[in-house]
Design a protein around this motif. Structure first.
Motif, PDB file in Angstrom:
ATOM      1  N   ILE A   9       0.869  -1.621  -0.214  1.00 50.64           N
ATOM      2  CA  ILE A   9      -0.202  -0.086  -0.225  1.00 50.64           C
ATOM      3  C   ILE A   9       0.798   1.042  -0.182  1.00 50.64           C
ATOM      4  CG2 ILE A   9      -1.471   1.264   1.406  1.00 50.64           C
ATOM      5  CD1 ILE A   9      -2.777  -1.373   0.528  1.00 50.64           C
ATOM      6  N   GLY A  10       0.721   1.970  -1.183  1.00 45.36           N
ATOM      7  CA  GLY A  10       1.331   3.042  -0.935  1.00 45.36           C
ATOM      8  C   GLY A  10       2.814   3.045  -1.556  1.00 45.36           C
ATOM      9  N   HIS A  11       3.782   3.741  -1.359  1.00 42.24           N
ATOM     10  CA  HIS A  11       4.756   3.622  -2.416  1.00 42.24           C
ATOM     11  C   HIS A  11       6.023   4.947  -1.341  1.00 42.24           C
ATOM     12  CE1 HIS A  11       4.731   7.505  -4.201  1.00 42.24           C
ATOM     13  NE2 HIS A  11       3.228   6.873  -5.154  1.00 42.24           N
ATOM     14  N   ALA A  12       7.434   4.457  -1.479  1.00 40.09           N
ATOM     15  CA  ALA A  12       8.359   4.910  -0.878  1.00 40.09           C
ATOM     16  C   ALA A  12       8.179   6.515  -1.245  1.00 40.09           C
ATOM     17  CB  ALA A  12       9.644   5.079  -2.032  1.00 40.09           C
ATOM     18  N   ARG A  13       7.794   7.316  -2.124  1.00 40.45           N
ATOM     19  CA  ARG A  13       7.162   8.806  -2.782  1.00 40.45           C
ATOM     20  C   ARG A  13       6.483   8.967  -1.805  1.00 40.45           C
ATOM     21  NH1 ARG A  13      10.332   6.623  -6.081  1.00 40.45           N
ATOM     22  NH2 ARG A  13       8.622   6.547  -7.594  1.00 40.45           N
ATOM     23  N   GLY A  14       5.493   7.592  -1.101  1.00 34.74           N
ATOM     24  CA  GLY A  14       4.044   8.646  -1.319  1.00 34.74           C
ATOM     25  C   GLY A  14       3.411   7.971  -0.595  1.00 34.74           C
ATOM     26  N   SER A  15       4.494   7.895   0.735  1.00 34.76           N
ATOM     27  CA  SER A  15       4.069   6.873   1.337  1.00 34.76           C
ATOM     28  C   SER A  15       2.344   7.129   2.858  1.00 34.76           C
ATOM     29  CB  SER A  15       4.810   6.389   2.928  1.00 34.76           C
ATOM     30  OG  SER A  15       5.578   7.448   3.339  1.00 34.76           O
ATOM     31  N   LEU A  16       2.005   6.236   2.672  1.00 36.77           N
ATOM     32  CA  LEU A  16       0.898   6.574   3.778  1.00 36.77           C
ATOM     33  C   LEU A  16       1.090   7.261   5.135  1.00 36.77           C
ATOM     34  CD1 LEU A  16      -0.829   2.766   4.711  1.00 36.77           C
ATOM     35  CD2 LEU A  16      -1.315   4.627   2.895  1.00 36.77           C
ATOM     36  N   PRO A  17       0.251   7.979   5.515  1.00 36.04           N
ATOM     37  CA  PRO A  17       0.213   9.531   6.773  1.00 36.04           C
ATOM     38  C   PRO A  17       0.855   7.999   7.904  1.00 36.04           C
ATOM     39  CG  PRO A  17      -1.506   9.589   5.869  1.00 36.04           C
ATOM     40  CD  PRO A  17      -1.689   8.842   4.982  1.00 36.04           C
ATOM     41  N   GLU A  18       1.009   8.948   8.989  1.00 35.05           N
ATOM     42  CA  GLU A  18       1.185   8.414  10.439  1.00 35.05           C
ATOM     43  C   GLU A  18      -0.031   7.615  10.888  1.00 35.05           C
ATOM     44  OE1 GLU A  18       2.352   6.584  14.310  1.00 35.05           O
ATOM     45  OE2 GLU A  18       1.074   8.609  13.777  1.00 35.05           O
ATOM     46  N   PRO A  86     -11.531  -6.298   6.487  1.00 32.13           N
ATOM     47  CA  PRO A  86     -10.650  -5.985   7.557  1.00 32.13           C
ATOM     48  C   PRO A  86     -10.763  -6.901   9.248  1.00 32.13           C
ATOM     49  CG  PRO A  86     -12.459  -4.097   8.372  1.00 32.13           C
ATOM     50  CD  PRO A  86     -12.842  -4.898   6.878  1.00 32.13           C
ATOM     51  N   LEU A  87      -9.761  -7.541   9.733  1.00 30.13           N
ATOM     52  CA  LEU A  87      -9.268  -8.658  10.590  1.00 30.13           C
ATOM     53  C   LEU A  87      -8.517  -8.500  11.660  1.00 30.13           C
ATOM     54  CD1 LEU A  87      -9.409 -11.894   8.204  1.00 30.13           C
ATOM     55  CD2 LEU A  87     -11.179 -10.748   9.040  1.00 30.13           C
ATOM     56  N   LEU A  88      -7.550  -7.289  11.451  1.00 30.70           N
ATOM     57  CA  LEU A  88      -6.931  -6.789  12.435  1.00 30.70           C
ATOM     58  C   LEU A  88      -6.192  -5.838  11.359  1.00 30.70           C
ATOM     59  CD1 LEU A  88      -4.368 -10.340  13.075  1.00 30.70           C
ATOM     60  CD2 LEU A  88      -6.440  -8.696  14.284  1.00 30.70           C
ATOM     61  N   VAL A  89      -6.241  -4.586  12.689  1.00 34.45           N
ATOM     62  CA  VAL A  89      -5.749  -3.140  12.266  1.00 34.45           C
ATOM     63  C   VAL A  89      -5.141  -2.191  12.897  1.00 34.45           C
ATOM     64  CG1 VAL A  89      -6.443  -1.020  11.414  1.00 34.45           C
ATOM     65  CG2 VAL A  89      -7.885  -2.963  10.540  1.00 34.45           C
ATOM     66  N   ILE A  90      -3.582  -1.735  12.762  1.00 34.81           N
ATOM     67  CA  ILE A  90      -2.994  -1.071  13.718  1.00 34.81           C
ATOM     68  C   ILE A  90      -3.306   1.025  12.891  1.00 34.81           C
ATOM     69  CG2 ILE A  90      -1.129  -0.256  14.034  1.00 34.81           C
ATOM     70  CD1 ILE A  90      -0.059  -3.456  14.152  1.00 34.81           C
ATOM     71  N   PRO A  91      -3.673   1.908  13.814  1.00 37.24           N
ATOM     72  CA  PRO A  91      -3.822   2.327  13.389  1.00 37.24           C
ATOM     73  C   PRO A  91      -3.098   3.772  13.154  1.00 37.24           C
ATOM     74  CG  PRO A  91      -4.988   2.784  15.193  1.00 37.24           C
ATOM     75  CD  PRO A  91      -4.574   1.327  15.094  1.00 37.24           C
ATOM     76  N   HIS A  92      -1.749   3.455  14.040  1.00 43.88           N
ATOM     77  CA  HIS A  92      -0.526   4.109  13.503  1.00 43.88           C
ATOM     78  C   HIS A  92       0.542   3.501  13.146  1.00 43.88           C
ATOM     79  CE1 HIS A  92      -2.538   7.816  15.547  1.00 43.88           C
ATOM     80  NE2 HIS A  92      -3.563   7.124  16.049  1.00 43.88           N
ATOM     81  N   MET A  93       1.010   4.109  12.302  1.00 45.30           N
ATOM     82  CA  MET A  93       2.131   3.119  11.620  1.00 45.30           C
ATOM     83  C   MET A  93       3.479   2.980  13.100  1.00 45.30           C
ATOM     84  SD  MET A  93       1.853   2.055   8.523  1.00 45.30           S
ATOM     85  CE  MET A  93       0.619   2.198   7.757  1.00 45.30           C
ATOM     86  N   GLU A  94       3.697   4.599  13.382  1.00 45.16           N
ATOM     87  CA  GLU A  94       4.806   3.746  14.660  1.00 45.16           C
ATOM     88  C   GLU A  94       4.293   2.669  15.145  1.00 45.16           C
ATOM     89  OE1 GLU A  94       2.857   6.684  17.962  1.00 45.16           O
ATOM     90  OE2 GLU A  94       4.417   8.002  16.554  1.00 45.16           O
ATOM     91  N   ASN A  95       3.180   1.413  15.706  1.00 42.77           N
ATOM     92  CA  ASN A  95       2.980   1.329  15.926  1.00 42.77           C
ATOM     93  C   ASN A  95       3.238  -0.140  16.103  1.00 42.77           C
ATOM     94  OD1 ASN A  95       2.585   2.955  18.720  1.00 42.77           O
ATOM     95  ND2 ASN A  95       0.914   2.602  17.610  1.00 42.77           N
TER      96      ASN A  95
END
Length: 134
Positions: A9-18, A86-95
């Motif tokens: 999902i996304g790419h290096a120059r267009g990554s998802l927000p945190e 969805p089965l499992l979701v982590i809403p913040h990338m830092e986690n």
């Protein structure tokens, strides 16, 4: 038999927000592909945030791939899509755990929209994501 996939999902120059869930929750309903994927209903996808190099969700395909549903602002690049649940979701990338935690090198996803995962990698992904998921 159910197959397992690592879906970029996304790419290096267009990554998802945190805090991606507020802006991109739609990826928990439908996800796109540049060509018809071999994914079937019942298959499981582990979402991989390309720019972050982290795994952050597990979803299940709930319908056959289609090129008849507009799901993105760039349908020329992503003409195919599948509905997911969805089965499992982590809403913040830092986690979210790094992709290496599931035994897959980040370079494996280079120039790929998705790759097949073995049962062992999928189980490691579920365990890693479930440890911090909602």
């Amino acid at each position: 038999m159910r197959a397992h996939w690592l879906k970029g999902i996304g790419h290096a120059r267009g990554s998802l927000p945190e805090a991606w869930l507020a802006e991109r929750a739609s990826i928990l309903e439908r996800t796109g592909f540049p060509r018809r994927p071999r994914i079937e209903p019942g298959d499981r996808l582990v979402y991989y945030a390309a720019g972050w190099r982290r795994v952050f969700a597990v979803v299940e395909a709930i319908e056959e791939p289609t090129d008849r549903v507009r799901h993105t602002s760039n349908p020329a690049r992503w003409p195919w899509s599948i509905a997911v649940e969805p089965l499992l979701v982590i809403p913040h990338m830092e986690n979210a755990p790094p992709v290496e935690a599931i035994g897959v090198a980040a370079r494996s996803m280079s120039q790929q929209s998705h790759i097949r995962l073995g049962e062992d990698h999928y189980e490691r992904a579920v365990e890693a994501i479930a440890g911090v998921a909602l």
